[in-house]
Scaffold this motif. Sequence first.
Motif, PDB file in Angstrom:
ATOM      1  N   GLY A  96     -11.117  72.229 -13.681  1.00  0.00           N
ATOM      2  CA  GLY A  96     -10.109  71.255 -14.093  1.00  0.00           C
ATOM      3  C   GLY A  96      -9.381  70.622 -12.934  1.00  0.00           C
ATOM      4  N   LYS A  97      -8.310  69.925 -13.307  1.00  0.00           N
ATOM      5  CA  LYS A  97      -7.572  69.085 -12.351  1.00  0.00           C
ATOM      6  C   LYS A  97      -7.143  69.890 -11.128  1.00  0.00           C
ATOM      7  CE  LYS A  97      -3.604  67.466 -13.775  1.00  0.00           C
ATOM      8  NZ  LYS A  97      -2.524  66.651 -14.412  1.00  0.00           N
ATOM      9  N   ASP A  98      -6.738  71.127 -11.365  1.00  0.00           N
ATOM     10  CA  ASP A  98      -6.264  71.964 -10.248  1.00  0.00           C
ATOM     11  C   ASP A  98      -7.389  72.757  -9.599  1.00  0.00           C
ATOM     12  OD1 ASP A  98      -3.342  72.645 -12.275  1.00  0.00           O
ATOM     13  OD2 ASP A  98      -3.737  71.002 -10.856  1.00  0.00           O
ATOM     14  N   HIS A  99      -8.621  72.506 -10.054  1.00  0.00           N
ATOM     15  CA  HIS A  99      -9.769  73.252  -9.488  1.00  0.00           C
ATOM     16  C   HIS A  99     -10.915  72.262  -9.247  1.00  0.00           C
ATOM     17  CE1 HIS A  99      -7.658  76.956 -10.718  1.00  0.00           C
ATOM     18  NE2 HIS A  99      -7.375  76.285 -11.814  1.00  0.00           N
ATOM     19  N   PRO A 100     -10.738  71.341  -8.297  1.00  0.00           N
ATOM     20  CA  PRO A 100     -11.751  70.281  -8.096  1.00  0.00           C
ATOM     21  C   PRO A 100     -13.095  70.856  -7.676  1.00  0.00           C
ATOM     22  CG  PRO A 100     -10.156  70.297  -6.298  1.00  0.00           C
ATOM     23  CD  PRO A 100      -9.631  71.229  -7.327  1.00  0.00           C
ATOM     24  N   ARG A 101     -14.140  70.186  -8.099  1.00  0.00           N
ATOM     25  CA  ARG A 101     -15.500  70.614  -7.707  1.00  0.00           C
ATOM     26  C   ARG A 101     -15.626  70.565  -6.184  1.00  0.00           C
ATOM     27  NH1 ARG A 101     -19.792  70.099 -11.240  1.00  0.00           N
ATOM     28  NH2 ARG A 101     -21.158  69.455  -9.551  1.00  0.00           N
TER      29      ARG A 101
END
Length: 271
Positions: A147-152
């Motif tokens: 998610g937003k706080d865990h970018p690829r």
Amino acid sequence: MATDPHSDTSTAILATITPWLHEAGELLTAKPKELKIDVKNHDELVTATDLAVDRLLSGKIAAAYPEHRILSEESQTSLPDYGGYVWVLDPIDGTVNYACGVPFSAISIALCRDGEAVLGAVYNPHLGHLYAATKGGGATLNGAAIGKDHPRRAGYTSPVVATGFPYDSDKRDLARRQLDRLLDEFGYVRRLGSAALDLCLVADGTFAGYYEIDLSPWDIAAGALIVREAGHQVGNLVAAPGNLPEELNGKHLVAGHAEAYATMRAILKLD
Ligand code: LIP
């Protein structure tokens, strides 16, 4: 044994259904020499595997949670109301892909309480990808936060949006115009054939956004929760039909990261 989900946390329920999804996934990855494929609603494919997965998972839900109801693409496609606990099941999302041998289809399952999703899971057995989310608990891929706080990738924002096309030929002209609008605005557009997985790819940052005209509750119930719990946005250009809860509304569905979501809502039209 019937478990009252009020006492059994959503996380515990996800843990209960995860082995069910892996068992059902083996039905999708088996390579039967013959596959019975029928047509329903004039132009929609349904395979023997769709029906087998529906029987398997509906049976497990009924045994574990006998007081719950089930809305499923292949057995119970509408309910008089959506109060209490309702499971929303798409035995194979991406049936055409599955029937043709394209390894991009998934089992999608969500549990709703009074019309709001409290947990969802989308399992693509071809890639071994289990996306999941609980309401308020965040979203994961194979147990790792997404998610937003865990970018690829740090500092990388996907420019790609996805879409899909309705079975209903009456809606094809509008689909063409919407595709043109997406191509003119974003340039990179993908049509992978599974709404549930398209939504999960928005959630994990692969795609910036996704739009589709005419989806069913089972196509989107789990994927939409996963997108929301990943910190991204989901909405519709039109209200839900009839007494369908908004979280199960697949009509003109828009999902995306903040900027792409706003842009898509600005450029997509109803005509
Ligand atoms: C499919 C969706 C896809 C859409 C197809 C169909 P199914 O669901 O996942 O995005 O374009 O028309 O609705 O029928 O494979 O469960």
